[in-house]
Write a protein that holds these residues in place. Structure first.
Motif, mmCIF file in Angstrom:
data_model
loop_
_atom_site.group_PDB
_atom_site.id
_atom_site.type_symbol
_atom_site.label_atom_id
_atom_site.label_comp_id
_atom_site.label_asym_id
_atom_site.label_seq_id
_atom_site.Cartn_x
_atom_site.Cartn_y
_atom_site.Cartn_z
ATOM 1 N N GLN A 136 0.850 -1.076 -0.023
ATOM 2 C CA GLN A 136 -0.490 0.170 0.119
ATOM 3 C C GLN A 136 0.463 0.994 -0.157
ATOM 4 O O GLN A 136 0.192 2.170 -0.583
ATOM 5 N N GLN A 137 1.573 1.074 1.106
ATOM 6 C CA GLN A 137 2.931 2.134 0.552
ATOM 7 C C GLN A 137 3.047 2.681 -0.833
ATOM 8 O O GLN A 137 3.472 3.438 -1.013
ATOM 9 N N LEU A 138 4.011 1.959 -1.432
ATOM 10 C CA LEU A 138 4.440 1.395 -2.622
ATOM 11 C C LEU A 138 3.525 2.510 -3.704
ATOM 12 O O LEU A 138 3.936 2.925 -4.493
ATOM 13 N N GLN A 139 2.150 1.833 -3.171
ATOM 14 C CA GLN A 139 0.986 2.540 -4.252
ATOM 15 C C GLN A 139 0.372 3.709 -3.996
ATOM 16 O O GLN A 139 -0.046 4.103 -5.687
ATOM 17 N N GLU A 140 1.016 4.531 -3.312
ATOM 18 C CA GLU A 140 0.930 5.633 -3.188
ATOM 19 C C GLU A 140 1.714 7.006 -3.615
ATOM 20 O O GLU A 140 2.546 7.058 -4.232
ATOM 21 N N GLU A 141 0.997 8.099 -4.339
ATOM 22 C CA GLU A 141 1.295 7.948 -5.809
ATOM 23 C C GLU A 141 2.109 9.410 -5.090
ATOM 24 O O GLU A 141 3.247 9.649 -5.741
ATOM 25 N N SER A 142 1.849 9.963 -3.601
ATOM 26 C CA SER A 142 2.961 10.964 -2.827
ATOM 27 C C SER A 142 4.588 10.541 -2.877
ATOM 28 O O SER A 142 5.279 10.117 -2.780
#
Length: 385
Positions: free
Chosen positions: A348-354
């Protein structure tokens, strides 16, 4: 930073402050420290009534005997207070409780966030008419919460900053369970921030004012497995048929070593491995992505491939990544449920745009995915699961 939750630790995630407040609340009670599994403490002294059992830990996992023992303990009229990030699923299921540990709704959504850490808070419902105060600090958001606890006749005592219940109590027999899903709120780091000591006071205010004996658990805090003393040979030795099967197998193995090991076989020539053009093509495409440093795109494709693997191999629906999904994936793959949840948190952390994916994170992602694929329990679970 390690979350020890040790009563004697003054480090940020120790519980020296919380334990001191707890001893102050029960200064007229006999307080004992437990260092053994719950079942081994049941007959004495935990068999008595009017006592309180408390544990603050990262996780509390129980075997069948400990689970039955703690339920019997509460049913006799005692109180149980458990504050843990992950509570034994079968214990919660027995009490008809359901927990959502991680909010995964943004896994494939490009959400504008300020980062994984932020100002987060918790609230305890007051027993008087005054408005409930909010206590917070800068940390990872407290996302774990109970799902529709009112349907299980549970009483909501506190909520996180999203308004979801994270502190409840439920009656069992003549006693009561208190479940709290954010043990970080009892750490030194939290309680020594601002006026947060009042939060622990409000949480503890729901516990009985007087108890003959209070037990502070120090066994599950260390993270011991519920099957720590379990041996595979115990299963064979306790069953007469399996015991003889084991002895016969060992005897046949010894006979094979004694006679068949003398057999000689000519050397088998090494056969060159056929080249695979498709692998070369994939490697070429991969190098192109690496040259462009498009790590975000690579991580997204790896996630797509990983979820497709789960759907094809375990026949699981990946549209809703919730507690039921994590439990099913853990059961079918043989990977510990805690590791599954932590892995999906990392995804989930890697998928965040920022979030800018670094080479180190990309390599870690690949290594963790490979470890998941090569889990030694995977072949067995896919065949019988």
């Amino acid at each position: 930073m390690r979350h020890s939750y040790s009563k004697s630790s003054k480090k940020p995630f120790g519980t020296y402050t919380a334990h001191s407040m707890f001893r102050s609340k029960y200064r007229y009670s006999q307080i004992e420290i437990l260092n053994k599994p719950f079942y081994e403490n049941l007959e004495y002294p935990l068999g008595s009534k009017q006592s309180l059992y408390a544990v603050i830990s990262r996780s509390v996992y129980l075997n069948d005997r400990d689970r039955d023992a703690i339920l019997e303990y509460a049913a006799k009229g005692n109180q149980v207070f458990i504050s843990a990030e992950y509570v034994d699923a079968q214990l919660l299921d027995t009490l008809d409780l359901n927990v959502q540990y991680v909010a995964m709704n943004s896994l494939f959504q490009q959400v504008d966030t300020a980062g994984p850490m932020r100002q987060t808070s918790v609230t305890v419902h007051r027993q008087d008419s005054m408005k409930a105060a909010s206590y917070g600090f800068f940390y990872l958001p407290f996302e774990a919460h109970f799902v529709r606890p009112d349907e299980s006749n549970a009483l909501v005592l506190g909520t996180n900053d999203e308004g979801s219940p994270n502190y409840i109590s439920v009656v069992h027999g003549n006693g009561r369970f208190f479940f709290h899903l954010n043990p970080e709120a009892f750490s030194n780091y939290y309680l020594l921030s601002g006026q947060n000591k009042k939060y622990a006071e409000e949480v503890f205010s729901y516990l009985p004012a007087e108890r003959k004996t209070v037990y502070w658990d120090d066994y599950y805090r260390i993270g011991r497995s519920p099957n720590k003393n379990f041996s595979l040979f115990d299963v064979f030795l306790e069953n007469l048929i399996l015991k003889w099967a084991l002895l016969m197998s060992l005897l046949l193995l010894l006979l094979y070593i004694a006679f068949a090991s003398k057999r000689r076989q000519r050397a088998i020539p090494i056969k060159p491995v056929n080249s695979n053009a498709s692998i070369s093509f994939v490697e070429t495409i991969g190098r192109l992505y690496l040259q462009k440093k498009d790590n975000q795109n690579i991580a997204h494709k790896m996630t797509t491939y990983f979820l497709e693997h789960i759907r094809a191999r375990y026949y699981l629906n990946t549209a809703h990544l919730n507690a039921e999904f994590f439990s099913s994936l853990s059961r079918k793959s043989g990977v510990d449920e805690t590791e599954v949840k932590q892995f999906f948190q990392f995804i989930q952390q890697l998928q965040e745009e920022s979030h800018e994916v670094t080479d180190t994170e990309l390599l870690e992602y690949n290594n963790r995915m490979q470890q998941f694929f090569t889990n030694k329990y995977e072949i067995r679970s896919t065949r019988y699961g």
